[in-house]
Write an enzyme that holds these catalytic residues in place. Sequence first.
Site, PDB file in Angstrom:
ATOM      1  N   ASP A  45       0.942  -1.173   0.184  1.00  0.00           N
ATOM      2  CA  ASP A  45      -0.070   0.053  -0.035  1.00  0.00           C
ATOM      3  C   ASP A  45       0.949   1.212  -0.031  1.00  0.00           C
ATOM      4  O   ASP A  45       0.416   2.231  -0.581  1.00  0.00           O
ATOM      5  CB  ASP A  45      -0.928  -0.107   1.269  1.00  0.00           C
ATOM      6  CG  ASP A  45      -2.295  -0.721   0.912  1.00  0.00           C
ATOM      7  OD1 ASP A  45      -2.408  -1.518   0.072  1.00  0.00           O
ATOM      8  OD2 ASP A  45      -2.861  -1.151   2.048  1.00  0.00           O
ATOM      9  N   GLY A  46       1.952   1.314   0.763  1.00  0.00           N
ATOM     10  CA  GLY A  46       2.995   2.286   0.669  1.00  0.00           C
ATOM     11  C   GLY A  46       3.315   2.650  -0.632  1.00  0.00           C
ATOM     12  O   GLY A  46       3.412   3.605  -0.913  1.00  0.00           O
ATOM     13  N   ASN A 115      -4.640   9.087   1.853  1.00  0.00           N
ATOM     14  CA  ASN A 115      -5.176   8.295   3.024  1.00  0.00           C
ATOM     15  C   ASN A 115      -5.791   9.455   3.979  1.00  0.00           C
ATOM     16  O   ASN A 115      -6.922   9.549   4.416  1.00  0.00           O
ATOM     17  CB  ASN A 115      -4.181   7.335   3.792  1.00  0.00           C
ATOM     18  CG  ASN A 115      -4.468   5.967   3.000  1.00  0.00           C
ATOM     19  OD1 ASN A 115      -5.111   5.663   2.086  1.00  0.00           O
ATOM     20  ND2 ASN A 115      -3.428   4.906   3.345  1.00  0.00           N
ATOM     21  N   THR A 156      -9.666   2.867   6.629  1.00  0.00           N
ATOM     22  CA  THR A 156      -9.341   1.449   7.357  1.00  0.00           C
ATOM     23  C   THR A 156      -7.736   1.465   7.645  1.00  0.00           C
ATOM     24  O   THR A 156      -7.416   0.434   8.375  1.00  0.00           O
ATOM     25  CB  THR A 156      -9.538   0.796   6.352  1.00  0.00           C
ATOM     26  OG1 THR A 156      -8.755   0.720   4.934  1.00  0.00           O
ATOM     27  CG2 THR A 156     -11.033   0.379   5.733  1.00  0.00           C
TER      28      THR A 156
END
Length: 255
Positions: A45-46, A115, A156
Amino acid sequence: MILRSRIHFTASATPVAAAALADLTGRHGQAPLPEAEVIVALGGDGFMLQTLHDLNGRDVPVYGMNRGTVGFLMNSFSLDDLPRRLAEAEEEVINPLAMHAETVGGEVHEGLAINEVSFLRQGPQAARLRISVDGKRRLDELVCDGVILATPAGSTAYNYSAHGPILPIGSDVLALTAVAAFRPRRWRGALLPKTAVVRIDVLDPGKRPVMADADGRSVRDVRSVEVRSQPAICHRILFDPGHGLEERLIREQFV
């Protein structure tokens, strides 16, 4: 179904991602980024967030395959059937948050966050923050370890770990979540419209310094920060059918 034959591959620095990059470029070639119809990002994800930030407004969708750890924004990894998966993929469009931070020394820093934008204490003492929404003061003093303003796509992540709500994609709301609130003790946060402009003022920056962070890009010793959604920037993310962000957000709540 959309056929995408000009693929640009990119990968994180881990050995497993580098090996996947070599295998996939050997099979499908490597289109130059300016000519690409789709970007395939190999990592976690990063790395997906880094890839989206690096696009700098380029209008091209990104399809992630998990060669990292978490992989919430990624699809499962396979060397087979990539053209078919890209053709059948479903697209989600998300807008980032724009952060405008001013430091105690008078410096101004801008940043984008897909995010969340987080405000965290730098030292051993809790932060003292004042919160305003759309120019109206809503909380005169919040004593806490920090505050998170999260998008639905990021709800999330850190927000959820701090007991914030999971937001459905397309809900047009943001989650403002406290981290270890001490006063008011029971204040857990708020749901705000996507159009809201949130301002955080640090009440005692000398004694209780605070840092602001936008998707890993940190600014230390902030005095005030304003955050708003940036609808002019659209990030396009591709998911396998039935595994898009909306499904993942719902599924996460029943784990």
